[in-house]
Design a protein around this motif. Sequence first.
Motif, PDB file in Angstrom:
ATOM      1  N   VAL A  50      -6.990 -10.180  -4.962  1.00 19.78           N
ATOM      2  CA  VAL A  50      -6.860  -9.864  -3.541  1.00 19.78           C
ATOM      3  C   VAL A  50      -5.556  -9.098  -3.353  1.00 19.78           C
ATOM      4  CG1 VAL A  50      -6.683 -10.809  -1.215  1.00 19.78           C
ATOM      5  CG2 VAL A  50      -8.117 -11.946  -2.922  1.00 19.78           C
ATOM      6  N   CYS A  51      -5.665  -7.860  -2.938  1.00 21.16           N
ATOM      7  CA  CYS A  51      -4.487  -7.012  -2.803  1.00 21.16           C
ATOM      8  C   CYS A  51      -3.498  -7.619  -1.814  1.00 21.16           C
ATOM      9  CB  CYS A  51      -4.909  -5.614  -2.344  1.00 21.16           C
ATOM     10  SG  CYS A  51      -3.523  -4.462  -2.220  1.00 21.16           S
ATOM     11  N   THR A  52      -2.222  -7.543  -2.162  1.00 17.84           N
ATOM     12  CA  THR A  52      -1.193  -8.106  -1.288  1.00 17.84           C
ATOM     13  C   THR A  52      -0.867  -7.203  -0.102  1.00 17.84           C
ATOM     14  OG1 THR A  52       0.524  -7.164  -2.723  1.00 17.84           O
ATOM     15  CG2 THR A  52      -0.134  -9.450  -3.144  1.00 17.84           C
ATOM     16  N   HIS A  53      -1.526  -6.062  -0.015  1.00 21.00           N
ATOM     17  CA  HIS A  53      -1.332  -5.199   1.150  1.00 21.00           C
ATOM     18  C   HIS A  53      -2.249  -5.658   2.275  1.00 21.00           C
ATOM     19  CE1 HIS A  53      -1.715  -1.003   3.138  1.00 21.00           C
ATOM     20  NE2 HIS A  53      -0.661  -1.646   3.625  1.00 21.00           N
ATOM     21  N   LEU A  54      -3.515  -5.292   2.218  1.00 17.75           N
ATOM     22  CA  LEU A  54      -4.438  -5.677   3.282  1.00 17.75           C
ATOM     23  C   LEU A  54      -5.680  -6.359   2.726  1.00 17.75           C
ATOM     24  CD1 LEU A  54      -4.120  -2.554   5.622  1.00 17.75           C
ATOM     25  CD2 LEU A  54      -3.078  -4.821   5.912  1.00 17.75           C
ATOM     26  N   ALA A  55      -5.524  -6.987   1.582  1.00 25.46           N
ATOM     27  CA  ALA A  55      -6.526  -7.910   1.040  1.00 25.46           C
ATOM     28  C   ALA A  55      -7.804  -7.240   0.527  1.00 25.46           C
ATOM     29  CB  ALA A  55      -6.875  -8.995   2.054  1.00 25.46           C
ATOM     30  N   CYS A  56      -7.746  -5.958   0.192  1.00 23.41           N
ATOM     31  CA  CYS A  56      -8.901  -5.345  -0.471  1.00 23.41           C
ATOM     32  C   CYS A  56      -9.036  -5.911  -1.891  1.00 23.41           C
ATOM     33  CB  CYS A  56      -8.726  -3.836  -0.546  1.00 23.41           C
ATOM     34  SG  CYS A  56      -8.985  -2.991   1.032  1.00 23.41           S
ATOM     35  N   ALA A  57     -10.190  -5.659  -2.485  1.00 21.78           N
ATOM     36  CA  ALA A  57     -10.433  -6.140  -3.845  1.00 21.78           C
ATOM     37  C   ALA A  57      -9.708  -5.260  -4.854  1.00 21.78           C
ATOM     38  CB  ALA A  57     -11.930  -6.138  -4.123  1.00 21.78           C
TER      39      ALA A  57
ATOM     40  N   TYR B 231      -5.839  -1.864  -9.901  1.00 25.55           N
ATOM     41  CA  TYR B 231      -5.867  -0.783  -8.921  1.00 25.55           C
ATOM     42  C   TYR B 231      -6.576  -1.234  -7.650  1.00 25.55           C
ATOM     43  CZ  TYR B 231      -7.591   3.581  -6.829  1.00 25.55           C
ATOM     44  OH  TYR B 231      -7.893   4.599  -5.965  1.00 25.55           O
ATOM     45  N   CYS B 232      -5.946  -0.939  -6.532  1.00 20.12           N
ATOM     46  CA  CYS B 232      -6.580  -1.204  -5.242  1.00 20.12           C
ATOM     47  C   CYS B 232      -7.005   0.125  -4.630  1.00 20.12           C
ATOM     48  CB  CYS B 232      -5.634  -1.924  -4.298  1.00 20.12           C
ATOM     49  SG  CYS B 232      -6.404  -2.206  -2.691  1.00 20.12           S
ATOM     50  N   PRO B 233      -8.307   0.361  -4.472  1.00 19.48           N
ATOM     51  CA  PRO B 233      -8.784   1.661  -3.993  1.00 19.48           C
ATOM     52  C   PRO B 233      -8.556   1.907  -2.507  1.00 19.48           C
ATOM     53  CG  PRO B 233     -10.633   0.152  -4.328  1.00 19.48           C
ATOM     54  CD  PRO B 233      -9.404  -0.558  -4.835  1.00 19.48           C
ATOM     55  N   CYS B 234      -8.223   0.887  -1.752  1.00 17.99           N
ATOM     56  CA  CYS B 234      -8.106   1.089  -0.303  1.00 17.99           C
ATOM     57  C   CYS B 234      -6.975   2.037   0.057  1.00 17.99           C
ATOM     58  CB  CYS B 234      -7.918  -0.261   0.397  1.00 17.99           C
ATOM     59  SG  CYS B 234      -9.431  -1.233   0.437  1.00 17.99           S
ATOM     60  N   HIS B 235      -5.794   1.827  -0.575  1.00 22.47           N
ATOM     61  CA  HIS B 235      -4.653   2.696  -0.260  1.00 22.47           C
ATOM     62  C   HIS B 235      -3.888   3.060  -1.526  1.00 22.47           C
ATOM     63  CE1 HIS B 235      -5.433  -0.076   3.190  1.00 22.47           C
ATOM     64  NE2 HIS B 235      -5.486   1.079   3.837  1.00 22.47           N
ATOM     65  N   GLU B 236      -4.605   3.108  -2.634  1.00 19.09           N
ATOM     66  CA  GLU B 236      -4.013   3.546  -3.910  1.00 19.09           C
ATOM     67  C   GLU B 236      -2.887   2.613  -4.382  1.00 19.09           C
ATOM     68  OE1 GLU B 236      -5.097   6.426  -5.607  1.00 19.09           O
ATOM     69  OE2 GLU B 236      -6.731   6.392  -4.141  1.00 19.09           O
ATOM     70  N   GLY B 237      -3.050   1.370  -4.162  1.00 22.75           N
ATOM     71  CA  GLY B 237      -2.075   0.416  -4.683  1.00 22.75           C
ATOM     72  C   GLY B 237      -2.299   0.187  -6.176  1.00 22.75           C
ATOM     73  N   ILE B 238      -1.209   0.109  -6.927  1.00 22.59           N
ATOM     74  CA  ILE B 238      -1.317  -0.093  -8.369  1.00 22.59           C
ATOM     75  C   ILE B 238      -0.379  -1.228  -8.794  1.00 22.59           C
ATOM     76  CG2 ILE B 238      -1.028   0.965 -10.648  1.00 22.59           C
ATOM     77  CD1 ILE B 238      -1.646   3.669  -9.356  1.00 22.59           C
TER      78      ILE B 238
ATOM     79  N   GLY C 168       2.159   2.628  -4.514  1.00 17.47           N
ATOM     80  CA  GLY C 168       1.392   2.366  -3.310  1.00 17.47           C
ATOM     81  C   GLY C 168       2.052   1.355  -2.389  1.00 17.47           C
ATOM     82  N   PRO C 169       1.345   0.973  -1.325  1.00 18.60           N
ATOM     83  CA  PRO C 169       1.955   0.170  -0.262  1.00 18.60           C
ATOM     84  C   PRO C 169       1.991  -1.347  -0.463  1.00 18.60           C
ATOM     85  CG  PRO C 169      -0.275   0.791   0.348  1.00 18.60           C
ATOM     86  CD  PRO C 169       0.007   1.462  -0.971  1.00 18.60           C
ATOM     87  N   PRO C 170       1.362  -1.930  -1.477  1.00 15.64           N
ATOM     88  CA  PRO C 170       1.423  -3.404  -1.557  1.00 15.64           C
ATOM     89  C   PRO C 170       2.869  -3.895  -1.567  1.00 15.64           C
ATOM     90  CG  PRO C 170      -0.237  -2.589  -3.067  1.00 15.64           C
ATOM     91  CD  PRO C 170       0.499  -1.377  -2.543  1.00 15.64           C
ATOM     92  N   PRO C 171       3.180  -4.889  -0.743  1.00  7.78           N
ATOM     93  CA  PRO C 171       4.576  -5.346  -0.623  1.00  7.78           C
ATOM     94  C   PRO C 171       4.993  -6.346  -1.694  1.00  7.78           C
ATOM     95  CG  PRO C 171       3.189  -6.533   0.923  1.00  7.78           C
ATOM     96  CD  PRO C 171       2.291  -5.529   0.244  1.00  7.78           C
TER      97      PRO C 171
HETATM   98 FE1  FES Z   1      -4.606  -2.609  -1.302  1.00 12.87          FE
HETATM   99 FE2  FES Z   1      -3.898  -1.335   0.882  1.00 12.87          FE
HETATM  100  S1  FES Z   1      -5.245  -3.009   0.716  1.00 12.87           S
HETATM  101  S2  FES Z   1      -3.339  -0.901  -1.139  1.00 12.87           S
END
Ligand code: FES
Length: 215
Positions: A114-121, A135-142, A153-156
């Motif tokens: 669960v991505c620490t940004h906005l919880a995408c897979a 890799y999180c495809p929602c906002h290119e989080g790596i 990317g944006p994950p905090p």
């Molecule tokens: Fe994963 Fe935004 S939800 S980068």
Amino acid sequence: MSVTEQPAPPPPGGPDADPAQAALHDRISADSLTTRRDYLRIVVTVSGGLAVGGLAVAGGVLHRHGDSEDAPAPKRIADQLLPGESLAFRYPGDEDRAVAVRLKDGSLVGYSAVCTHLACAVLWRKERGTEGELYCPCHEGIFDARTGEVTAGPPPRALPKVVIVEEGDGSVWAIGTTRSGESIEKGLCRQIVDARPEIAADLGCPGAQAPGRQA
Ligand code: FES
């Protein structure tokens, strides 16, 4: 921190013992000194970044009926996991997405998916970088494959870890979780300090004091 493969000791009862029976045995004897010693060995090897064997023992110690929800039950997630392979699974709850990866050097790592940004897979990308990436495809989080730390990317925050171990028969288990940025050792201590204070004290977990040893 990763958990790296190395030859694991035979399951309790000998090399031919049925793993399920061994697990049951160890759950029953979770308070025994023998079990405690095995658990100490397990945690020492985890904290040293080495492989973990005797998983059934760890499971018996980490989880008893009635333990707090911070001590999730161990879960068998695969019969085996080969280098370069990944596995999506749910842990500790049925809704909690997680991913386990065996890196090319044999290390086993596990994370919340669960991505620490906005919880995408979060997905595993095997061919990226030297050893793949999360890799999180929602906002290119790596996230770094070996540590779970954010690399782009944006994950905090880093991905929370799922503690993954391999049994002597090659089966792969999830046995615990950590918070984001928390080491495996610290996470294990946190989970057992209330539920199993005597073991936490033996491990030297901060704040642990075994019953009967108080001044
Ligand atoms: Fe994963 Fe935004 S939800 S980068």
